[in-house]
Design an enzyme around this catalytic site. Structure first.
Site, PDB file in Angstrom:
ATOM      1  N   CYS A 149      65.503  -6.720 -17.522  1.00 59.54           N
ATOM      2  CA  CYS A 149      65.376  -5.294 -17.843  1.00 59.54           C
ATOM      3  C   CYS A 149      63.961  -5.048 -18.327  1.00 59.54           C
ATOM      4  O   CYS A 149      63.133  -5.965 -18.338  1.00 59.54           O
ATOM      5  CB  CYS A 149      66.415  -4.857 -18.864  1.00 59.54           C
ATOM      6  SG  CYS A 149      66.095  -5.469 -20.499  1.00 59.54           S
ATOM      7  N   ARG A 177      70.999   5.638 -26.280  1.00 60.25           N
ATOM      8  CA  ARG A 177      71.830   4.421 -26.267  1.00 60.25           C
ATOM      9  C   ARG A 177      72.071   3.879 -27.674  1.00 60.25           C
ATOM     10  O   ARG A 177      73.057   3.196 -27.903  1.00 60.25           O
ATOM     11  CB  ARG A 177      71.139   3.333 -25.433  1.00 60.25           C
ATOM     12  CG  ARG A 177      70.983   3.707 -23.980  1.00 60.25           C
ATOM     13  CD  ARG A 177      70.428   2.560 -23.215  1.00 60.25           C
ATOM     14  NE  ARG A 177      71.206   1.360 -23.541  1.00 60.25           N
ATOM     15  CZ  ARG A 177      70.807   0.137 -23.313  1.00 60.25           C
ATOM     16  NH1 ARG A 177      69.651  -0.078 -22.753  1.00 60.25           N
ATOM     17  NH2 ARG A 177      71.568  -0.895 -23.641  1.00 60.25           N
ATOM     18  N   ARG A 200      65.500 -11.828 -19.753  1.00 62.91           N
ATOM     19  CA  ARG A 200      66.824 -11.845 -20.398  1.00 62.91           C
ATOM     20  C   ARG A 200      67.849 -12.651 -19.590  1.00 62.91           C
ATOM     21  O   ARG A 200      68.844 -12.126 -19.074  1.00 62.91           O
ATOM     22  CB  ARG A 200      67.298 -10.424 -20.668  1.00 62.91           C
ATOM     23  CG  ARG A 200      66.299  -9.655 -21.503  1.00 62.91           C
ATOM     24  CD  ARG A 200      66.813  -8.351 -21.987  1.00 62.91           C
ATOM     25  NE  ARG A 200      67.736  -8.470 -23.094  1.00 62.91           N
ATOM     26  CZ  ARG A 200      68.330  -7.435 -23.684  1.00 62.91           C
ATOM     27  NH1 ARG A 200      68.094  -6.229 -23.269  1.00 62.91           N
ATOM     28  NH2 ARG A 200      69.154  -7.606 -24.689  1.00 62.91           N
ATOM     29  N   LYS A 259      75.702  -0.495 -33.430  1.00 63.45           N
ATOM     30  CA  LYS A 259      75.928  -0.575 -31.980  1.00 63.45           C
ATOM     31  C   LYS A 259      76.116  -2.014 -31.525  1.00 63.45           C
ATOM     32  O   LYS A 259      77.068  -2.341 -30.814  1.00 63.45           O
ATOM     33  CB  LYS A 259      74.723   0.056 -31.253  1.00 63.45           C
ATOM     34  CG  LYS A 259      74.634  -0.292 -29.781  1.00 63.45           C
ATOM     35  CD  LYS A 259      73.382   0.269 -29.130  1.00 63.45           C
ATOM     36  CE  LYS A 259      72.168  -0.623 -29.149  1.00 63.45           C
ATOM     37  NZ  LYS A 259      72.118  -1.689 -28.136  1.00 63.45           N
ATOM     38  N   ASN A 260      75.195  -2.893 -31.937  1.00 64.44           N
ATOM     39  CA  ASN A 260      75.212  -4.255 -31.399  1.00 64.44           C
ATOM     40  C   ASN A 260      76.340  -5.108 -31.979  1.00 64.44           C
ATOM     41  O   ASN A 260      76.549  -6.223 -31.530  1.00 64.44           O
ATOM     42  CB  ASN A 260      73.854  -4.945 -31.604  1.00 64.44           C
ATOM     43  CG  ASN A 260      72.803  -4.357 -30.678  1.00 64.44           C
ATOM     44  OD1 ASN A 260      73.144  -3.633 -29.740  1.00 64.44           O
ATOM     45  ND2 ASN A 260      71.544  -4.650 -30.944  1.00 64.44           N
ATOM     46  N   ASP A 306      63.959  -5.966 -32.787  1.00 63.78           N
ATOM     47  CA  ASP A 306      64.355  -4.570 -32.554  1.00 63.78           C
ATOM     48  C   ASP A 306      63.616  -3.590 -33.460  1.00 63.78           C
ATOM     49  O   ASP A 306      63.676  -2.381 -33.240  1.00 63.78           O
ATOM     50  CB  ASP A 306      65.870  -4.398 -32.743  1.00 63.78           C
ATOM     51  CG  ASP A 306      66.663  -5.142 -31.683  1.00 63.78           C
ATOM     52  OD1 ASP A 306      66.082  -5.497 -30.646  1.00 63.78           O
ATOM     53  OD2 ASP A 306      67.866  -5.372 -31.904  1.00 63.78           O
TER      54      ASP A 306
END
Ligand code: EPU
Length: 441
Positions: free
Chosen positions: A118, A401, A123, A22-23, A309
């Protein structure tokens, strides 16, 4: 709103194939804006974040399509009709902010909503903005939007205070079409940065040093760039999550389509905890665990350190490990959102600012849980699989997500997991839990 129900305590066995990262893919999609033509990217996971990026690009005038079977996106960037990335999208997904560098490279002007903080932390994006200013952009922040403009971008030496992944990506993309050379020092070294540099180089850029702390981008002309076909890397965080699933349930499994070199630090910590991890093919691990894990300390660090993560996943495993463990989260101010939920399951965790002290308990028990963000949610899934009894995990959209086909992949390795979206389904599931003695209602 969809929920997950998990009846835990079952050992998991089998094989899992890892999806595209994803990233990485989100940044490749944004970077496609640099040139005109049809870019095709393979190994694109079917995730809500990918859908949001397709909407952001669509709103800029890119013609987009996603092939679910082939797992590919086609992005026709020939005609851009806007330089504005609206708040509606950027607020839903911070990665949309990466279109800033691409629009600056191609159009020399961009208006992009500020993402704001968030759940996991403030961030900030100050490094992105200062870096673009060093390249010659004039930047105003008005009404929640960054308005960046430049007659031309000129290469510069940029030093990042923190090796920020997003800032490295935005500045690397913007510098591709700058005049002269740009040197990003203290650059992020994540595999996703290397993937982006490889993608840009195939497109015609001249980037060296990606994967080290100093990246040099020699500017090229727009006519040197062309649309490409490219396959993105496997998702190392998804791979780390399934490794935790096998290990936490004392099962045994094979994880395919993984790049083992992207997970070295994580693998070494899991081995120290007592898991067995064997490379069986260049892109496949065998993972197993046949005993109670041993507690240890973890400090999250930028790559190649222990990934932030995967911190919550490490915590889920350590909840039942023997002895005392300490986790220090050094990247984000607020990335222990899983702690109150894990406590509901019987975990003994004491949190003091960015440190968590975990005293291993014998077992966790199922509970009603709430996913507060993507990785905290993933940790709750692992904890629920490890736990005795029945759990319901709410706020599933966070997990959606980042994990493609989560229930399908977990069911295939023996998990008792279901996705439900109707209150009556939950009641029926609870009744089933009461009947088999695992319900927590
Ligand atoms: N930071 C600043 N100023 C900046 C940029 C960053 O102070 O201008 C700080 C941040 O506040 C944070 C730290 O630097 O405390 C690291 O942030 P970074 O910029 O490296 O993170 P990111 O690019 O926003 C990406 C991933 C995150 C992952 C981090 C770190 C994407 C879309 N997101 O975020 O992934 O945690 O790098 O590896 O690539 C996730 O997938 O769940 C996720 C949050």
């Amino acid at each position: 709103m969809d929920k997950l129900t998990i009846s835990g305590g079952k050992q998991l066995y089998g094989e899992v194939s890892i999806s595209g990262a994803k990233n990485a893919v989100l940044k490749l999609m944004a970077a496609s804006l640099l040139t005109k033509g049809e870019t095709k990217i393979y190994n694109v996971p079917e995730l809500t974040d990918v859908t949001i990026m397709l909407s952001v690009l669509g709103q800029l005038g890119v013609k987009t399509s996603y092939d679910k079977v082939e797992k590919s996106v086609v992005l026709d960037t020939t005609n851009l009709t806007s330089i504005v990335a609206e708040y509606e999208y950027v607020s839903r997904m911070r990665a949309s902010f990466i279109v800033l560098g691409a629009l600056m490279g191609r159009c020399k002007e961009a208006i992009v909503a500020l993402p704001g903080g968030c759940a996991i932390g403030e961030r900030r994006v100050d490094f992105h903005i200062k870096g673009l200013e060093s390249l010659g952009a004039e930047i105003k922040i008005e009404n929640g939007y960054v308005h960046a403009k430049a007659a031309k971008l000129t290469g510069a030496d940029i030093y990042l205070d923190i090796p920020s992944v997003g800032a490295t990506e935005n500045l690397m993309i913007a510098s591709v079409l700058a005049e002269g050379s740009t040197r990003i020092q203290n650059a992020a070294q994540e595999p996703e940065i290397v993937d982006l540099a490889n993608f840009l180089n195939v497109m015609g850029a001249d980037i060296s040093g990606a994967g080290t702390s100093e990246i040099v981008i020699n500017g090229v002309n727009p006519e040197d760039l062309h649309a490409v076909e490219y396959t993105t890397i496997p998702d190392r965080i998804e791979a780390g999550t399934y490794m935790a699933a096998f290990i936490g349930t004392r099962g045994k499994g094979i994880i395919r389509n993984v790049n083992p070199s992207h997970l070295t630090f994580y693998t070494s910590k899991l081995t120290q905890m007592g898991a067995k991890i064997k490379l069986i093919e260049p892109n496949a691990f065998e993972v197993s665990c046949d005993r109670r894990l041993t507690g240890l300390n973890i400090v999250t660090q930028p790559y190649p350190g222990f990934p932030t993560d995967l911190q919550s996943l490490g915590m889920a495993l350590l909840c039942t490990a023997e002895g005392v463990s300490i986790i220090t989260e050094s990247l984000y101010e607020n990335r222990f959102m899983q702690v109150p939920e894990l406590r509901k399951m019987g975990a003994d965790i004491h949190q003091e600012r960015n440190h968590a002290l975990i005293r291993g308990v014998n077992s966790l028990s199922g509970a009603n849980l709430r996913a507060s963000d993507l990785r905290a949610g993933a940790a709750l899934v692992i904890a629920a699989l490890m736990a005795d009894g029945y759990s319901i995990i709410d706020q599933l959209h966070h997990i959606d997500r980042g994990y493609e086909l989560l229930t399908t992949k977990l069911s295939a390795i023996g998990a008792d997991i279901q996705r439900i979206n109707d209150e009556s389904d939950i009641i029926a599931d609870n009744i089933r839990g009461v009947l088999d003695g695992t319900a927590k209602i």
